[in-house]
Design a protein around this motif. Structure first.
Motif, PDB file in Angstrom:
ATOM      1  N   SER A  89       0.820  -1.199   0.000  1.00 11.66           N
ATOM      2  CA  SER A  89       0.000   0.000   0.000  1.00 11.66           C
ATOM      3  C   SER A  89       0.861   1.259   0.000  1.00 11.66           C
ATOM      4  O   SER A  89       2.026   1.237   0.426  1.00 11.66           O
ATOM      5  CB  SER A  89      -0.910   0.003   1.237  1.00 11.66           C
ATOM      6  N   PHE A  90       0.268   2.342  -0.475  1.00 10.70           N
ATOM      7  CA  PHE A  90       0.900   3.657  -0.396  1.00 10.70           C
ATOM      8  C   PHE A  90       1.297   3.982   1.040  1.00 10.70           C
ATOM      9  O   PHE A  90       2.316   4.631   1.288  1.00 10.70           O
ATOM     10  CB  PHE A  90      -0.088   4.698  -0.932  1.00 10.70           C
ATOM     11  N   SER A  91       0.513   3.488   1.996  1.00 13.06           N
ATOM     12  CA  SER A  91       0.739   3.817   3.404  1.00 13.06           C
ATOM     13  C   SER A  91       1.937   3.092   4.022  1.00 13.06           C
ATOM     14  O   SER A  91       2.321   3.397   5.147  1.00 13.06           O
ATOM     15  CB  SER A  91      -0.515   3.518   4.229  1.00 13.06           C
ATOM     16  N   ASP A  92       2.535   2.131   3.313  1.00 10.58           N
ATOM     17  CA  ASP A  92       3.705   1.427   3.846  1.00 10.58           C
ATOM     18  C   ASP A  92       4.811   2.402   4.237  1.00 10.58           C
ATOM     19  O   ASP A  92       5.473   2.229   5.261  1.00 10.58           O
ATOM     20  CB  ASP A  92       4.251   0.435   2.805  1.00 10.58           C
ATOM     21  N   GLY A 142       9.656  -3.308  -6.598  1.00 12.85           N
ATOM     22  CA  GLY A 142       9.696  -2.174  -7.506  1.00 12.85           C
ATOM     23  C   GLY A 142       8.399  -1.404  -7.619  1.00 12.85           C
ATOM     24  O   GLY A 142       8.389  -0.267  -8.089  1.00 12.85           O
ATOM     25  N   THR A 143       7.303  -1.992  -7.176  1.00 12.11           N
ATOM     26  CA  THR A 143       6.002  -1.346  -7.233  1.00 12.11           C
ATOM     27  C   THR A 143       5.064  -2.071  -6.277  1.00 12.11           C
ATOM     28  O   THR A 143       5.397  -3.150  -5.771  1.00 12.11           O
ATOM     29  CB  THR A 143       5.433  -1.387  -8.667  1.00 12.11           C
ATOM     30  N   ARG A 144       3.907  -1.497  -6.022  1.00 14.80           N
ATOM     31  CA  ARG A 144       2.949  -2.136  -5.119  1.00 14.80           C
ATOM     32  C   ARG A 144       2.383  -3.415  -5.725  1.00 14.80           C
ATOM     33  O   ARG A 144       2.165  -3.509  -6.925  1.00 14.80           O
ATOM     34  CB  ARG A 144       1.805  -1.183  -4.799  1.00 14.80           C
ATOM     35  N   SER A 145       2.142  -4.390  -4.861  1.00 15.39           N
ATOM     36  CA  SER A 145       1.507  -5.622  -5.318  1.00 15.39           C
ATOM     37  C   SER A 145       0.092  -5.317  -5.803  1.00 15.39           C
ATOM     38  O   SER A 145      -0.656  -4.629  -5.111  1.00 15.39           O
ATOM     39  CB  SER A 145       1.449  -6.646  -4.175  1.00 15.39           C
ATOM     40  N   PRO A 146      -0.288  -5.822  -6.972  1.00 15.53           N
ATOM     41  CA  PRO A 146      -1.638  -5.531  -7.477  1.00 15.53           C
ATOM     42  C   PRO A 146      -2.742  -6.359  -6.821  1.00 15.53           C
ATOM     43  O   PRO A 146      -3.915  -6.032  -6.945  1.00 15.53           O
ATOM     44  CB  PRO A 146      -1.528  -5.882  -8.964  1.00 15.53           C
ATOM     45  N   THR A 191      -1.690  -3.768   5.292  1.00 10.52           N
ATOM     46  CA  THR A 191      -1.763  -2.347   4.945  1.00 10.52           C
ATOM     47  C   THR A 191      -2.605  -2.113   3.686  1.00 10.52           C
ATOM     48  O   THR A 191      -3.170  -1.032   3.507  1.00 10.52           O
ATOM     49  CB  THR A 191      -0.359  -1.749   4.730  1.00 10.52           C
ATOM     50  N   GLU A 192      -2.697  -3.132   2.818  1.00 13.09           N
ATOM     51  CA  GLU A 192      -3.515  -2.978   1.604  1.00 13.09           C
ATOM     52  C   GLU A 192      -5.004  -2.900   1.929  1.00 13.09           C
ATOM     53  O   GLU A 192      -5.802  -2.386   1.133  1.00 13.09           O
ATOM     54  CB  GLU A 192      -3.251  -4.126   0.619  1.00 13.09           C
ATOM     55  N   ARG A 198      -5.865  -2.274  12.506  1.00 11.63           N
ATOM     56  CA  ARG A 198      -4.478  -2.421  12.935  1.00 11.63           C
ATOM     57  C   ARG A 198      -3.633  -3.134  11.877  1.00 11.63           C
ATOM     58  O   ARG A 198      -3.863  -4.310  11.583  1.00 11.63           O
ATOM     59  CB  ARG A 198      -4.398  -3.207  14.244  1.00 11.63           C
ATOM     60  N   PRO A 199      -2.654  -2.446  11.323  1.00 12.11           N
ATOM     61  CA  PRO A 199      -1.711  -3.128  10.444  1.00 12.11           C
ATOM     62  C   PRO A 199      -0.605  -3.757  11.290  1.00 12.11           C
ATOM     63  O   PRO A 199      -0.474  -3.451  12.486  1.00 12.11           O
ATOM     64  CB  PRO A 199      -1.163  -1.990   9.583  1.00 12.11           C
ATOM     65  N   GLY A 200       0.174  -4.618  10.673  1.00 11.24           N
ATOM     66  CA  GLY A 200       1.280  -5.236  11.396  1.00 11.24           C
ATOM     67  C   GLY A 200       2.590  -5.056  10.654  1.00 11.24           C
ATOM     68  O   GLY A 200       2.623  -4.846   9.438  1.00 11.24           O
ATOM     69  N   ILE A 201       3.686  -5.145  11.386  1.00  9.36           N
ATOM     70  CA  ILE A 201       5.022  -5.048  10.794  1.00  9.36           C
ATOM     71  C   ILE A 201       5.904  -6.106  11.453  1.00  9.36           C
ATOM     72  O   ILE A 201       6.056  -6.131  12.680  1.00  9.36           O
ATOM     73  CB  ILE A 201       5.642  -3.657  11.013  1.00  9.36           C
TER      74      ILE A 201
END
Length: 269
Positions: free
Chosen positions: A42-45, A120-124, A155-156, A170-173
């Motif tokens: 996601s953009f938010s990563d 290289g880019t976000r996963s579709p 995050t997606e 809640r996202p996770g890392i």
């Protein structure tokens, strides 16, 4: 000073609102250079990962993030500039790659954390795609810096492509143990070594994230998805055209039948 202010205002707000959970934070060195290699959902990563770290992490960001119009564009540009993200013009693929590698090496040589998305880019579609062997491996082999695999989780779901307002969840890392590729230092001109290093990092990211791995580049997957959507739209358009033609033919046949019936009636009279 700017970084600290942005970290406190935006980073603090993100942690308060979304309450991201983190595993493996102890794997981030307290000082010294390291490369953070993350999946990209996601953009938010690029917001959540810096928010949970005590140290500054510099990502290479596409130039559009710094030049987008409107209020959202200005806020995005302010954030990326505030946390030290580096804009790279991706209009020329090779030039963009070289610029990213040069910038990454400079960040490492300053003893800082350099963040990169090997896909290289976000996963579709939420799956993990083949890592590109250029930026990540070349920076690692040119500098000898350890590579720390990172997995962004969910995050997606917070901000899918095209969605402006994020969903509160809640996202996770998950942060893995550092990988040492110093044995290959100076061999960044060997494409087989670059591929081996990249694949090893992607395997660790896959274990951390639990994502399904797809052995093609995400850019190719996006083209396939776009082509499939285009073909589906064309098929639907053709179907509608065929239905209209059939309906027109049916009406013409009914009109002809009615006309013949009328003529037959006149003849009978």
């Amino acid at each position: 000073m700017i970084y600290g202010a942005m970290k406190f205002s935006i980073g603090g707000s993100l942690k308060l609102a979304f309450r991201p959970w983190v595993e493996g934070l102890e794997n981030i060195p307290a000082e010294g250079p390291a490369i953070l290699a993350s999946n990209h959902l996601s953009f938010s990563d690029s917001f959540f990962l810096p928010a949970v770290l005590d140290r500054k992490v510099t990502f290479i960001a596409k130039a559009e993030y710094f030049t987008s119009p409107g209020v959202k564009g200005k806020l995005t540009a302010a954030f990326f500039k505030g946390v030290g993200q580096l804009p790279v013009d991706r209009s020329g693929a090779r030039g963009a790659g070289e610029a990213a590698i040069k910038s990454g090496i400079e960040v490492i040589e300053r003893g800082e954390l350099f963040g990169i998305y090997p896909e290289g880019t976000r996963s579709p579609d939420g799956r993990l795609y083949r890592g590109k062997p250029g930026g990540l491996a070349r920076v690692a082999l040119a500098t000898g810096a350890p590579v720390i695999p990172v997995a962004m989780i969910d995050t997606e779901k917070i901000q899918p492509p095209g969605k402006v307002v994020p969903k509160l969840m809640r996202p996770g890392i998950r942060i893995g143990k550092p990988l040492d590729f110093s044995r290959y230092q100076g061999m960044d001109g060997d494409r087989f070594i670059l591929r081996s290093v990249t694949d090893e990092v992607m395997y660790e990211i896959m274990k951390l994230s639990g994502q399904e791995y797809v052995d093609i580049y995400a850019t190719a997957a996006k083209r396939q998805i776009a082509d499939a959507e285009k073909a589906e739209k064309a098929a639907k358009a053709a179907g509608k055209a065929a239905d209209k033609a059939a309906e027109k033919a049916e009406k013409a046949a009914e009109a002809e039948k009615a006309e013949k019936a009328a003529e037959a009636g006149k003849t009978a009279e």
